[in-house]
Design a protein around this motif. Structure first.
Motif, PDB file in Angstrom:
ATOM      1  N   PRO A 125       6.136 -24.981 -23.979  1.00 20.10           N
ATOM      2  CA  PRO A 125       5.930 -24.438 -22.639  1.00 20.10           C
ATOM      3  C   PRO A 125       7.173 -24.585 -21.762  1.00 20.10           C
ATOM      4  O   PRO A 125       7.852 -25.614 -21.787  1.00 20.10           O
ATOM      5  CB  PRO A 125       4.767 -25.280 -22.095  1.00 20.10           C
ATOM      6  CG  PRO A 125       4.038 -25.731 -23.322  1.00 20.10           C
ATOM      7  CD  PRO A 125       5.098 -25.958 -24.359  1.00 20.10           C
ATOM      8  N   HIS A 173      -1.126 -27.101 -14.254  1.00 22.98           N
ATOM      9  CA  HIS A 173      -1.034 -26.171 -15.382  1.00 22.98           C
ATOM     10  C   HIS A 173      -0.870 -26.918 -16.704  1.00 22.98           C
ATOM     11  O   HIS A 173      -1.535 -26.595 -17.698  1.00 22.98           O
ATOM     12  CB  HIS A 173       0.148 -25.228 -15.165  1.00 22.98           C
ATOM     13  CG  HIS A 173       0.305 -24.191 -16.230  1.00 22.98           C
ATOM     14  ND1 HIS A 173      -0.607 -23.181 -16.431  1.00 22.98           N
ATOM     15  CD2 HIS A 173       1.274 -24.015 -17.169  1.00 22.98           C
ATOM     16  CE1 HIS A 173      -0.217 -22.423 -17.447  1.00 22.98           C
ATOM     17  NE2 HIS A 173       0.922 -22.903 -17.903  1.00 22.98           N
ATOM     18  N   GLN A 207       5.260  -9.240 -10.988  1.00 15.94           N
ATOM     19  CA  GLN A 207       5.207  -9.945 -12.270  1.00 15.94           C
ATOM     20  C   GLN A 207       6.077  -9.270 -13.325  1.00 15.94           C
ATOM     21  O   GLN A 207       6.907  -9.916 -13.990  1.00 15.94           O
ATOM     22  CB  GLN A 207       3.768 -10.010 -12.756  1.00 15.94           C
ATOM     23  CG  GLN A 207       3.593 -10.746 -14.083  1.00 15.94           C
ATOM     24  CD  GLN A 207       2.180 -10.612 -14.623  1.00 15.94           C
ATOM     25  OE1 GLN A 207       1.730  -9.508 -14.933  1.00 15.94           O
ATOM     26  NE2 GLN A 207       1.469 -11.738 -14.700  1.00 15.94           N
ATOM     27  N   GLU A 256       9.811 -10.211 -15.287  1.00 16.38           N
ATOM     28  CA  GLU A 256       9.967 -10.224 -16.747  1.00 16.38           C
ATOM     29  C   GLU A 256      11.138  -9.353 -17.189  1.00 16.38           C
ATOM     30  O   GLU A 256      11.816  -9.655 -18.178  1.00 16.38           O
ATOM     31  CB  GLU A 256       8.678  -9.740 -17.415  1.00 16.38           C
ATOM     32  CG  GLU A 256       7.501 -10.684 -17.258  1.00 16.38           C
ATOM     33  CD  GLU A 256       6.238 -10.132 -17.890  1.00 16.38           C
ATOM     34  OE1 GLU A 256       6.344  -9.233 -18.753  1.00 16.38           O
ATOM     35  OE2 GLU A 256       5.140 -10.588 -17.521  1.00 16.38           O
ATOM     36  N   ALA A 260       5.618 -17.971 -12.089  1.00 21.36           N
ATOM     37  CA  ALA A 260       4.847 -17.928 -13.333  1.00 21.36           C
ATOM     38  C   ALA A 260       5.436 -16.924 -14.319  1.00 21.36           C
ATOM     39  O   ALA A 260       5.481 -17.175 -15.535  1.00 21.36           O
ATOM     40  CB  ALA A 260       3.387 -17.589 -13.037  1.00 21.36           C
ATOM     41  N   ALA A 261       5.918 -15.783 -13.815  1.00 21.66           N
ATOM     42  CA  ALA A 261       6.517 -14.776 -14.683  1.00 21.66           C
ATOM     43  C   ALA A 261       7.836 -15.266 -15.279  1.00 21.66           C
ATOM     44  O   ALA A 261       8.161 -14.962 -16.425  1.00 21.66           O
ATOM     45  CB  ALA A 261       6.735 -13.482 -13.907  1.00 21.66           C
ATOM     46  N   GLU A 302       8.523 -18.424 -15.915  1.00 20.10           N
ATOM     47  CA  GLU A 302       8.134 -19.389 -16.940  1.00 20.10           C
ATOM     48  C   GLU A 302       7.713 -18.678 -18.218  1.00 20.10           C
ATOM     49  O   GLU A 302       8.127 -19.045 -19.321  1.00 20.10           O
ATOM     50  CB  GLU A 302       6.982 -20.256 -16.422  1.00 20.10           C
ATOM     51  CG  GLU A 302       7.393 -21.192 -15.290  1.00 20.10           C
ATOM     52  CD  GLU A 302       6.214 -21.959 -14.709  1.00 20.10           C
ATOM     53  OE1 GLU A 302       6.431 -23.057 -14.158  1.00 20.10           O
ATOM     54  OE2 GLU A 302       5.068 -21.466 -14.821  1.00 20.10           O
ATOM     55  N   GLN A 303       6.885 -17.650 -18.075  1.00 24.10           N
ATOM     56  CA  GLN A 303       6.378 -16.929 -19.248  1.00 24.10           C
ATOM     57  C   GLN A 303       7.477 -16.229 -20.018  1.00 24.10           C
ATOM     58  O   GLN A 303       7.472 -16.204 -21.258  1.00 24.10           O
ATOM     59  CB  GLN A 303       5.316 -15.923 -18.789  1.00 24.10           C
ATOM     60  CG  GLN A 303       4.635 -15.142 -19.920  1.00 24.10           C
ATOM     61  CD  GLN A 303       5.459 -13.939 -20.356  1.00 24.10           C
ATOM     62  OE1 GLN A 303       6.099 -13.287 -19.534  1.00 24.10           O
ATOM     63  NE2 GLN A 303       5.466 -13.653 -21.653  1.00 24.10           N
ATOM     64  N   SER A 304       8.446 -15.653 -19.300  1.00 21.93           N
ATOM     65  CA  SER A 304       9.478 -14.846 -19.941  1.00 21.93           C
ATOM     66  C   SER A 304      10.708 -15.646 -20.365  1.00 21.93           C
ATOM     67  O   SER A 304      11.655 -15.082 -20.923  1.00 21.93           O
ATOM     68  CB  SER A 304       9.910 -13.710 -19.003  1.00 21.93           C
ATOM     69  OG  SER A 304      10.408 -14.215 -17.778  1.00 21.93           O
TER      70      SER A 304
END
Length: 244
Positions: free
Chosen positions: A4, A27, A97, A101, A137-138, A140-142
């Motif tokens: 993560p 989270h 979002q 990315e 959050a985007a 972190e995800q990407s």
């Protein structure tokens, strides 16, 4: 298994234990259900990332120890600032979002004549905070190590009046220019996308007075959330890191 990737807006020092912020801790502990000894990748927006190990977990706190700095750079060489007419419902959330990315640098939500969203005072502040959390959050995800700046919403006229040496573009379905005909942007790009109802003739005239060039994306009229992402993808493909 993918480690993560977590944003921690503070100084990170190898070997020094640190408590994650409330959002990150919630989270990690409640959503990901991670425990002591599990690995994380931390970033603070200052470049690179830190491989870290969780040293303690409780209901309200997650403590981690950064162990290794990795000088990983995933940012596009092309700086892009989107001026987005505020759209209704979750369309604006979606645009933010997905733009993050795709590597957007900055986003300014804009109040325009045909903007159907009425926000002010505390509601406006909360919405701005929500949009910034979506950007985090985007990132972190990407796997990005930089947080896109979501500026407080302002009027279209205010945004157009901002001084910039960037290449200025306005999306318009009947424009003569396409991205293929544009010069290489030496100082980044500022591009403008209207809300659901588009821009008025007066607003389009104002963009031209401020040096914005109309561009098209083919023969079809795109929805506002599709338009922003298509322009961004095309710019990254032509001038940014999607061309690599």
């Amino acid at each position: 298994m993918r480690i993560p990737h977590i944003y921690q807006p503070s100084d990170l020092v190898i070997g020094d234990a640190i408590d994650l912020g409330d959002d990150a801790a919630g989270h990690v502990a409640r959503v990901l259900r991670m425990g002591e000894g599990d690995k994380l990748s931390l970033f603070n927006g200052q470049g690179g990332e830190y491989l870290a190990t969780i040293s303690a977990v409780s209901k309200k706190k997650v403590q981690v120890i950064p162990e290794q700095f990795i000088d990983k750079q995933v940012e596009s060489p092309l700086s892009i600032h989107l001026g987005q007419g505020i759209s209704r419902g979750d369309k604006m959330d979606f645009t933010i979002q997905k733009s993050v990315e795709l590597g957007i640098t900055e986003i300014t939500p804009l109040f325009t004549t045909r903007c159907g969203v009425k926000l002010s005072g505390e509601r406006l502040a909360k919405k701005h905070q929500q949009w910034q959390k979506i950007a985090i959050a985007a990132a972190e995800q990407s796997g990005r190590n930089t947080i896109t700046t979501i500026h407080p919403p302002i009027s279209l006229d205010e945004w157009l009046a901002q001084s910039s040496e960037a290449l200025k573009l306005t999306l318009h379905p009947r424009a003569e220019h396409s991205i293929k005909t544009l010069p290489k942007p030496e100082h980044g790009v500022r591009f403008l996308v209207g809300p659901e109802g588009g821009f008025t003739d007066e607003e389009m005239a104002a963009t031209k007075q401020q040096g914005f060039v109309d561009i098209r994306l083919g023969p079809r009229v795109l929805r506002t959330e599709t338009a922003a992402l298509t322009v961004l993808s095309a710019l990254q493909l032509e001038f940014g890191d999607l061309a690599l």
